[in-house]
Design a protein around this motif. Sequence first.
Motif, mmCIF file in Angstrom:
data_model
loop_
_atom_site.group_PDB
_atom_site.id
_atom_site.type_symbol
_atom_site.label_atom_id
_atom_site.label_comp_id
_atom_site.label_asym_id
_atom_site.label_seq_id
_atom_site.Cartn_x
_atom_site.Cartn_y
_atom_site.Cartn_z
ATOM 1 N N LYS A 291 0.811 -1.217 0.000
ATOM 2 C CA LYS A 291 0.000 0.000 0.000
ATOM 3 C C LYS A 291 0.845 1.269 0.000
ATOM 4 O O LYS A 291 0.339 2.354 -0.291
ATOM 5 C CB LYS A 291 -0.927 0.013 1.216
ATOM 6 C CG LYS A 291 -2.032 -1.020 1.166
ATOM 7 C CD LYS A 291 -2.916 -0.932 2.395
ATOM 8 C CE LYS A 291 -4.045 -1.949 2.343
ATOM 9 N NZ LYS A 291 -4.897 -1.868 3.551
ATOM 10 N N SER A 292 2.110 1.148 0.308
ATOM 11 C CA SER A 292 2.987 2.318 0.369
ATOM 12 C C SER A 292 3.220 2.898 -1.022
ATOM 13 O O SER A 292 3.218 2.176 -2.022
ATOM 14 C CB SER A 292 4.333 1.939 0.996
ATOM 15 O OG SER A 292 5.251 3.015 0.933
ATOM 16 N N VAL A 293 3.432 4.208 -1.086
ATOM 17 C CA VAL A 293 3.740 4.859 -2.366
ATOM 18 C C VAL A 293 5.212 4.700 -2.731
ATOM 19 O O VAL A 293 5.630 5.146 -3.802
ATOM 20 C CB VAL A 293 3.384 6.362 -2.327
ATOM 21 C CG1 VAL A 293 1.899 6.575 -2.111
ATOM 22 C CG2 VAL A 293 4.201 7.098 -1.251
ATOM 23 N N PHE A 294 5.989 4.069 -1.865
ATOM 24 C CA PHE A 294 7.432 3.976 -2.084
ATOM 25 C C PHE A 294 7.855 2.618 -2.618
ATOM 26 O O PHE A 294 7.202 1.597 -2.388
ATOM 27 C CB PHE A 294 8.190 4.256 -0.778
ATOM 28 C CG PHE A 294 8.069 5.665 -0.291
ATOM 29 C CD1 PHE A 294 8.650 6.707 -1.006
ATOM 30 C CD2 PHE A 294 7.371 5.964 0.866
ATOM 31 C CE1 PHE A 294 8.532 8.012 -0.569
ATOM 32 C CE2 PHE A 294 7.254 7.263 1.315
ATOM 33 C CZ PHE A 294 7.831 8.289 0.593
ATOM 34 N N GLN A 295 8.987 2.637 -3.325
ATOM 35 C CA GLN A 295 9.646 1.430 -3.793
ATOM 36 C C GLN A 295 11.139 1.592 -3.581
ATOM 37 O O GLN A 295 11.651 2.710 -3.469
ATOM 38 C CB GLN A 295 9.356 1.187 -5.279
ATOM 39 C CG GLN A 295 9.903 2.276 -6.198
ATOM 40 C CD GLN A 295 9.523 2.083 -7.653
ATOM 41 O OE1 GLN A 295 8.767 1.187 -7.979
ATOM 42 N NE2 GLN A 295 10.051 2.926 -8.528
ATOM 43 N N GLN A 296 11.851 0.483 -3.520
ATOM 44 C CA GLN A 296 13.299 0.534 -3.326
ATOM 45 C C GLN A 296 13.991 0.899 -4.625
ATOM 46 O O GLN A 296 13.674 0.338 -5.675
ATOM 47 C CB GLN A 296 13.822 -0.817 -2.839
ATOM 48 C CG GLN A 296 15.297 -0.814 -2.450
ATOM 49 C CD GLN A 296 15.550 -0.063 -1.153
ATOM 50 O OE1 GLN A 296 14.888 -0.309 -0.146
ATOM 51 N NE2 GLN A 296 16.512 0.851 -1.166
ATOM 52 N N ASN A 297 14.918 1.856 -4.558
ATOM 53 C CA ASN A 297 15.719 2.223 -5.723
ATOM 54 C C ASN A 297 17.106 1.638 -5.541
ATOM 55 O O ASN A 297 17.891 2.115 -4.713
ATOM 56 C CB ASN A 297 15.792 3.749 -5.863
ATOM 57 C CG ASN A 297 16.413 4.175 -7.185
ATOM 58 O OD1 ASN A 297 17.319 3.520 -7.693
ATOM 59 N ND2 ASN A 297 15.924 5.259 -7.741
ATOM 60 N N SER A 298 17.415 0.605 -6.301
ATOM 61 C CA SER A 298 18.675 -0.119 -6.098
ATOM 62 C C SER A 298 19.892 0.726 -6.419
ATOM 63 O O SER A 298 20.969 0.511 -5.874
ATOM 64 C CB SER A 298 18.686 -1.389 -6.956
ATOM 65 O OG SER A 298 18.506 -1.069 -8.328
ATOM 66 N N SER A 299 19.756 1.702 -7.302
ATOM 67 C CA SER A 299 20.923 2.486 -7.716
ATOM 68 C C SER A 299 21.370 3.475 -6.658
ATOM 69 O O SER A 299 22.560 3.743 -6.513
ATOM 70 C CB SER A 299 20.622 3.226 -9.022
ATOM 71 O OG SER A 299 19.555 4.140 -8.830
ATOM 72 N N SER A 300 20.437 4.042 -5.896
ATOM 73 C CA SER A 300 20.799 5.046 -4.897
ATOM 74 C C SER A 300 20.785 4.510 -3.481
ATOM 75 O O SER A 300 21.358 5.127 -2.576
ATOM 76 C CB SER A 300 19.832 6.236 -4.980
ATOM 77 O OG SER A 300 18.530 5.863 -4.563
ATOM 78 N N GLY A 301 20.138 3.368 -3.272
ATOM 79 C CA GLY A 301 20.009 2.850 -1.922
ATOM 80 C C GLY A 301 18.881 3.502 -1.145
ATOM 81 O O GLY A 301 18.593 3.111 -0.008
ATOM 82 N N LEU A 302 18.239 4.505 -1.738
ATOM 83 C CA LEU A 302 17.125 5.195 -1.101
ATOM 84 C C LEU A 302 15.807 4.746 -1.718
ATOM 85 O O LEU A 302 15.795 4.123 -2.779
ATOM 86 C CB LEU A 302 17.283 6.712 -1.267
ATOM 87 C CG LEU A 302 18.511 7.354 -0.651
ATOM 88 C CD1 LEU A 302 18.614 8.818 -1.082
ATOM 89 C CD2 LEU A 302 18.485 7.257 0.873
ATOM 90 N N LEU A 303 14.726 5.073 -1.060
ATOM 91 C CA LEU A 303 13.413 4.788 -1.619
ATOM 92 C C LEU A 303 13.019 5.906 -2.579
ATOM 93 O O LEU A 303 13.479 7.038 -2.457
ATOM 94 C CB LEU A 303 12.372 4.674 -0.510
ATOM 95 C CG LEU A 303 12.621 3.647 0.595
ATOM 96 C CD1 LEU A 303 11.447 3.617 1.555
ATOM 97 C CD2 LEU A 303 12.884 2.266 0.023
ATOM 98 N N SER A 304 12.144 5.588 -3.505
ATOM 99 C CA SER A 304 11.615 6.589 -4.422
ATOM 100 C C SER A 304 10.127 6.326 -4.614
ATOM 101 O O SER A 304 9.631 5.244 -4.268
ATOM 102 C CB SER A 304 12.330 6.529 -5.776
ATOM 103 O OG SER A 304 12.117 5.271 -6.397
ATOM 104 N N LEU A 305 9.413 7.317 -5.139
ATOM 105 C CA LEU A 305 8.003 7.110 -5.438
ATOM 106 C C LEU A 305 7.864 6.019 -6.488
ATOM 107 O O LEU A 305 8.685 5.908 -7.404
ATOM 108 C CB LEU A 305 7.369 8.403 -5.944
ATOM 109 C CG LEU A 305 7.198 9.544 -4.933
ATOM 110 C CD1 LEU A 305 6.588 10.753 -5.616
ATOM 111 C CD2 LEU A 305 6.343 9.109 -3.753
#
Length: 566
Positions: A291-305
């Motif tokens: 349900k979260s608007v976030f997904q894992q961004n493997s390139s930056s290590g941070l979450l993104s929309l």
Amino acid sequence: MFPTGGSFRGSRGACFAKALMKNLPVTSGLSEPHKPPPAPSAWNGRSTDVSDQQERNTFRHAPVKPKVSPKTLIDKYMRGETHAVSLLHQLSQILQFHLEIKETVTTGNISGFYFAFCVVIDGVEYKTGMGIKKKDARLKAAQLALQDLLPNLECLKSALPEASDVPPPLPVKEEPSISDIHPCRAIHERKNSVNLPILHAVRDQLTKLMNSHLEFSACASTTAAFIIQTSSTCEVVALGTGNFNSKESASSSGRTVHDSHAVVTARRSLMRFLYRHLLLFFSKTATLTEKSVFQQNSSSGLLSLKSGITLHLYVNQLPKGAAQIPSKLRLNPLSISAWQVNNEISLHLSVEGKVFSVFSSPFDHCASKLVSMSTTDKITQWQVLGYQGALLSHFIEPIYVQSILIGDSWCSDIRGMEISVSQRVEGITSLLPMLYCMMRPHISLVPSVATNTTDSGQLTYGINWSEGDSSLEVVDGLEGKTTEESPFKSGSALASRLCKAAMLHRFKLVAKEAQRQDLLATSSYREAKRMAKPYQEAKNVLRAYLLQQGFGSWLVKLSVSDNFSM
């Protein structure tokens, strides 16, 4: 509520830094140019400004009546029967927009020699496509533009002419159409129709809140709201009203709201929404994480929309500050003095609801007044640093607004807003750290969602709400505290749920769920902010840039206001 996939809707002017990170160079997979290439993988690219253009291909077409309906052309493209570049040219003729496919720059982090192009429609740049050949790069750019453009056209299908709807030529001379006489007006009206889902969402949410609390309906005239849009939904996730700064001195406990202007209030409500969805993402339950608007961004290590989600801002009043420069102002020494120009487009300070240029502010030595930067200047900052702020940047990539809709019935043009938010920081992207950029939003005038009324009894009141709240909160802007009659009150101390102490509490909750011991060990709100190194670097670059460009110095806050801890 928010899908994980789907194409962007309303995502014009996509972040150039993200565009480069998400688009690998096109290599040899283009032997069938009409078929969209496979989804590219991410790579660590460096964002740059598109300021040095080596080649430009411009196409502007006279208005013509469509021989084939846009829907038919789009369907042919989706079946792989039409080239992406050809479809753009055909749509530009039928829908009468200005199309440009211009060569731009590649990043120095790519090995090998590549060409780079981007599509520009009505002055709005789309994602950059790259290839070993210019033809391949143009095709890639066209495909990326169509990924964002076609969902926008979905809501216009009912208004697009079908082939059978085109009447035969008349034997007499026809009256010129509005597109012939006022092409800019036609474009403006077409873009407004694209904005309708956003306007309807804001009006519906505001009506729902006000109908439940009619006693605060006068607050609605200063409404600002953040809207999340996907390919199938358009939802208000944060809303705020207000028009004042606190008259109190800077709080050392973090429990006083210093700036209660509508956009600032809505933005802090947006941060509450983001914290809530971070807790969903880091939960141990798969259904909640989904349900979260976030997904894992493997390139930056941070979450993104998640892919397909875009953020938009609606304001019912033109923001205070440089955005309100008079329309007659021209950056021409022959028409107006340099001193007046500096005062109009400079940074501005806000004091108890009034704004003053940093070059002429009378409050330099008035310690009893609580001063903040104007709302316009804060929007300028957020379009560079992101709307998430320093604390959230520990977990997520910068989040930018794709469009700003101004529903001020007294506003006749948006020139001051465009100068303030975009032109003052033009060229800064190449100086910023990774992931940060100057996001140029699409700014437009739209109908107001609320009438401008004044109630002297609620003149200083402001409301806040975010998706998931059971009720709204009412804050007295001059006091910086929740009012006694507020539907929501957090406690007897009347500290607002938007205050810094409340934000630090949410930050600690997310740090615990994310198992970030380094963040849990921070001793104060100020230390947690300073640990966000890339964000702080970007902030320092922005303020130095504004000063260097002659717009004045950014206000430095008293450190005592951030030295509190939980």
